[in-house]
Design a protein around this motif. Structure first.
Motif, PDB file in Angstrom:
ATOM      1  N   VAL A  39     -29.663  38.727  -7.428  1.00 36.64           N
ATOM      2  CA  VAL A  39     -28.338  39.066  -7.961  1.00 36.64           C
ATOM      3  C   VAL A  39     -27.918  38.024  -9.004  1.00 36.64           C
ATOM      4  CG1 VAL A  39     -25.886  39.276  -7.385  1.00 36.64           C
ATOM      5  CG2 VAL A  39     -27.619  40.264  -5.867  1.00 36.64           C
ATOM      6  N   PRO A  40     -27.525  38.459 -10.196  1.00 37.94           N
ATOM      7  CA  PRO A  40     -27.116  37.522 -11.246  1.00 37.94           C
ATOM      8  C   PRO A  40     -25.884  36.700 -10.838  1.00 37.94           C
ATOM      9  CG  PRO A  40     -27.531  39.700 -12.164  1.00 37.94           C
ATOM     10  CD  PRO A  40     -27.537  39.852 -10.673  1.00 37.94           C
ATOM     11  N   GLY A  41     -25.880  35.436 -11.229  1.00 36.48           N
ATOM     12  CA  GLY A  41     -24.729  34.571 -10.969  1.00 36.48           C
ATOM     13  C   GLY A  41     -24.787  33.833  -9.656  1.00 36.48           C
ATOM     14  N   VAL A  42     -25.816  34.102  -8.835  1.00 33.69           N
ATOM     15  CA  VAL A  42     -25.940  33.428  -7.541  1.00 33.69           C
ATOM     16  C   VAL A  42     -26.592  32.059  -7.738  1.00 33.69           C
ATOM     17  CG1 VAL A  42     -27.119  33.492  -5.314  1.00 33.69           C
ATOM     18  CG2 VAL A  42     -26.024  35.551  -6.209  1.00 33.69           C
ATOM     19  N   PHE A  43     -25.995  31.027  -7.157  1.00 37.26           N
ATOM     20  CA  PHE A  43     -26.526  29.673  -7.288  1.00 37.26           C
ATOM     21  C   PHE A  43     -27.606  29.379  -6.244  1.00 37.26           C
ATOM     22  CE2 PHE A  43     -22.076  28.706  -8.996  1.00 37.26           C
ATOM     23  CZ  PHE A  43     -22.473  28.917 -10.308  1.00 37.26           C
ATOM     24  N   SER A  44     -27.404  29.903  -5.030  1.00 39.39           N
ATOM     25  CA  SER A  44     -28.401  29.664  -3.985  1.00 39.39           C
ATOM     26  C   SER A  44     -28.256  30.722  -2.899  1.00 39.39           C
ATOM     27  CB  SER A  44     -28.224  28.267  -3.366  1.00 39.39           C
ATOM     28  OG  SER A  44     -27.015  28.188  -2.623  1.00 39.39           O
ATOM     29  N   VAL A  45     -29.334  30.898  -2.127  1.00 40.68           N
ATOM     30  CA  VAL A  45     -29.316  31.840  -1.007  1.00 40.68           C
ATOM     31  C   VAL A  45     -29.931  31.156   0.220  1.00 40.68           C
ATOM     32  CG1 VAL A  45     -30.190  34.016  -0.083  1.00 40.68           C
ATOM     33  CG2 VAL A  45     -29.468  33.883  -2.471  1.00 40.68           C
ATOM     34  N   GLU A  46     -29.201  31.180   1.321  1.00 43.14           N
ATOM     35  CA  GLU A  46     -29.723  30.700   2.603  1.00 43.14           C
ATOM     36  C   GLU A  46     -29.946  31.913   3.499  1.00 43.14           C
ATOM     37  OE1 GLU A  46     -27.676  27.562   4.563  1.00 43.14           O
ATOM     38  OE2 GLU A  46     -27.193  26.505   2.695  1.00 43.14           O
TER      39      GLU A  46
ATOM     40  N   HIS B 211     -22.575  30.555  -3.646  1.00 41.64           N
ATOM     41  CA  HIS B 211     -23.658  30.296  -2.702  1.00 41.64           C
ATOM     42  C   HIS B 211     -23.635  31.364  -1.604  1.00 41.64           C
ATOM     43  CE1 HIS B 211     -24.555  26.375  -4.509  1.00 41.64           C
ATOM     44  NE2 HIS B 211     -23.241  26.231  -4.618  1.00 41.64           N
ATOM     45  N   VAL B 212     -24.763  32.013  -1.396  1.00 40.25           N
ATOM     46  CA  VAL B 212     -24.862  33.156  -0.491  1.00 40.25           C
ATOM     47  C   VAL B 212     -25.575  32.760   0.798  1.00 40.25           C
ATOM     48  CG1 VAL B 212     -25.764  35.502  -0.200  1.00 40.25           C
ATOM     49  CG2 VAL B 212     -24.913  34.742  -2.447  1.00 40.25           C
TER      50      VAL B 212
ATOM     51  N   ARG C 177     -17.228  39.560  -6.936  1.00 33.94           N
ATOM     52  CA  ARG C 177     -18.223  40.315  -7.709  1.00 33.94           C
ATOM     53  C   ARG C 177     -19.605  40.154  -7.085  1.00 33.94           C
ATOM     54  NH1 ARG C 177     -22.122  39.325 -10.826  1.00 33.94           N
ATOM     55  NH2 ARG C 177     -21.705  37.081 -10.893  1.00 33.94           N
ATOM     56  N   ILE C 178     -19.933  38.928  -6.694  1.00 36.09           N
ATOM     57  CA  ILE C 178     -21.243  38.665  -6.085  1.00 36.09           C
ATOM     58  C   ILE C 178     -21.370  39.387  -4.751  1.00 36.09           C
ATOM     59  CG2 ILE C 178     -22.692  36.867  -5.067  1.00 36.09           C
ATOM     60  CD1 ILE C 178     -21.674  34.957  -7.222  1.00 36.09           C
ATOM     61  N   ARG C 179     -20.310  39.398  -3.956  1.00 34.17           N
ATOM     62  CA  ARG C 179     -20.356  40.087  -2.660  1.00 34.17           C
ATOM     63  C   ARG C 179     -20.734  41.559  -2.824  1.00 34.17           C
ATOM     64  NH1 ARG C 179     -15.579  36.817  -1.955  1.00 34.17           N
ATOM     65  NH2 ARG C 179     -15.980  35.178  -0.407  1.00 34.17           N
ATOM     66  N   ILE C 180     -20.044  42.200  -3.752  1.00 38.95           N
ATOM     67  CA  ILE C 180     -20.307  43.626  -3.990  1.00 38.95           C
ATOM     68  C   ILE C 180     -21.730  43.837  -4.479  1.00 38.95           C
ATOM     69  CG2 ILE C 180     -19.663  45.627  -5.382  1.00 38.95           C
ATOM     70  CD1 ILE C 180     -16.795  44.512  -5.394  1.00 38.95           C
TER      71      ILE C 180
END
Length: 256
Positions: free
Chosen positions: A237-244, A214-215, A180-183
């Motif tokens: 994006v909702p539900g994402v814990f972290s982004v690198e 984690h993205v 879901r997060i990927r999309i």
């Protein structure tokens, strides 16, 4: 002198037998002979015409040369399928054309890999790093699924000039939440007017990998502004814990 000559004449057949004894003792057993015949039959294709088979106590040793690394792997698989074979020692060498340098091989593989599996919907979620050292190719990074990994390995193995492959590719764990997060990430990033140009060419795609929420963003963008926009959109994006954000800016990327 005649006596010495006669003694030598009498002993010579005995010495011949003694010298031949080791060969007789180490002659191939019927079981090894059967394994050898089975492996040689399985390698009847002309691709394996320069491959040699030896069997000792059930251990199959393959030697010789093949044109592609995939042929070496195929010979290994065939030998391992032989009935009663206890192990396989694969000493086959891959013939590497003299006119293919590491740099040329890396460039060729790099172009092929970025377009691999285009149209299957997972290209944007695959981030593959490539290294070449004396014909030995190292693949690392993260791919979406086992099929993506197998496809990349097969592509490299069938490329002339590849002597060996070090497989450090990881497959992202199966997760409906991550899907879901990927999309959502793809829509958020490529939906922005400044970033939708990166969706047109797979070679310039912003790679999005997601593991347990984690993205990580990889790829090359045209400007610092594009880099920052992509990071902001990914974090939104909702539900994402972290982004690198590992996006590099064209002209500033570190050499690899």
């Amino acid at each position: 002198m005649r006596l010495v000559s006669r003694i030598g004449f009498i002993l010579s057949p005995v010495l011949s037998i003694l010298l031949a004894a080791p060969t007789m003792i180490h002659a191939q057993s019927p079981a090894d002979a059967q394994i050898s015949a089975e492996v040689q039959k399985s390698l009847g294709n002309k691709r394996f015409s320069n491959v040699h088979v030896a069997v000792n106590n059930g251990v199959v040793t393959l030697s010789g040369r093949v044109e592609r690394f995939s042929d070496k792997e195929e010979a290994d698989r065939k030998a391992n399928h032989a009935k009663n074979a206890s192990a396989v020692s694969n000493r086959i060498e891959v013939a590497v054309p003299e006119n293919i340098s590491d740099g040329a091989l890396r460039e060729k593989l790099g172009k092929a890999l970025v377009y691999d599996r285009v149209g299957y919907g997972t290209t944007v979620y695959n981030n593959i790093n490539l290294g070449v050292d004396h014909g030995v190719v190292t693949l690392s990074g993260m791919v979406y699924g086992p099929t993506d990994k197998d496809s990349a390995l097969s592509l490299v193995a069938n490329t002339p000039g590849v002597r060996d492959i070090i497989d450090n590719l990881e497959v992202a764990p199966v997760s409906p939440m991550d899907d879901r997060i990927r999309i959502a990430e793809a829509r958020a990033i490529y939906g922005h007017p400044a970033l939708n140009k990166y969706a047109l060419d797979p070679a310039k795609t912003i790679r999005i990998t997601v593991v347990n929420g984690h993205v990580t963003l990889n790829g090359v963008v045209d400007s610092k502004m594009d880099h920052d926009i992509a990071g902001i959109r990914a974090n939104g994006v909702p539900g994402v814990f972290s982004v690198e954000n590992h996006l590099q800016i064209a002209g500033q990327q570190a050499g690899r």
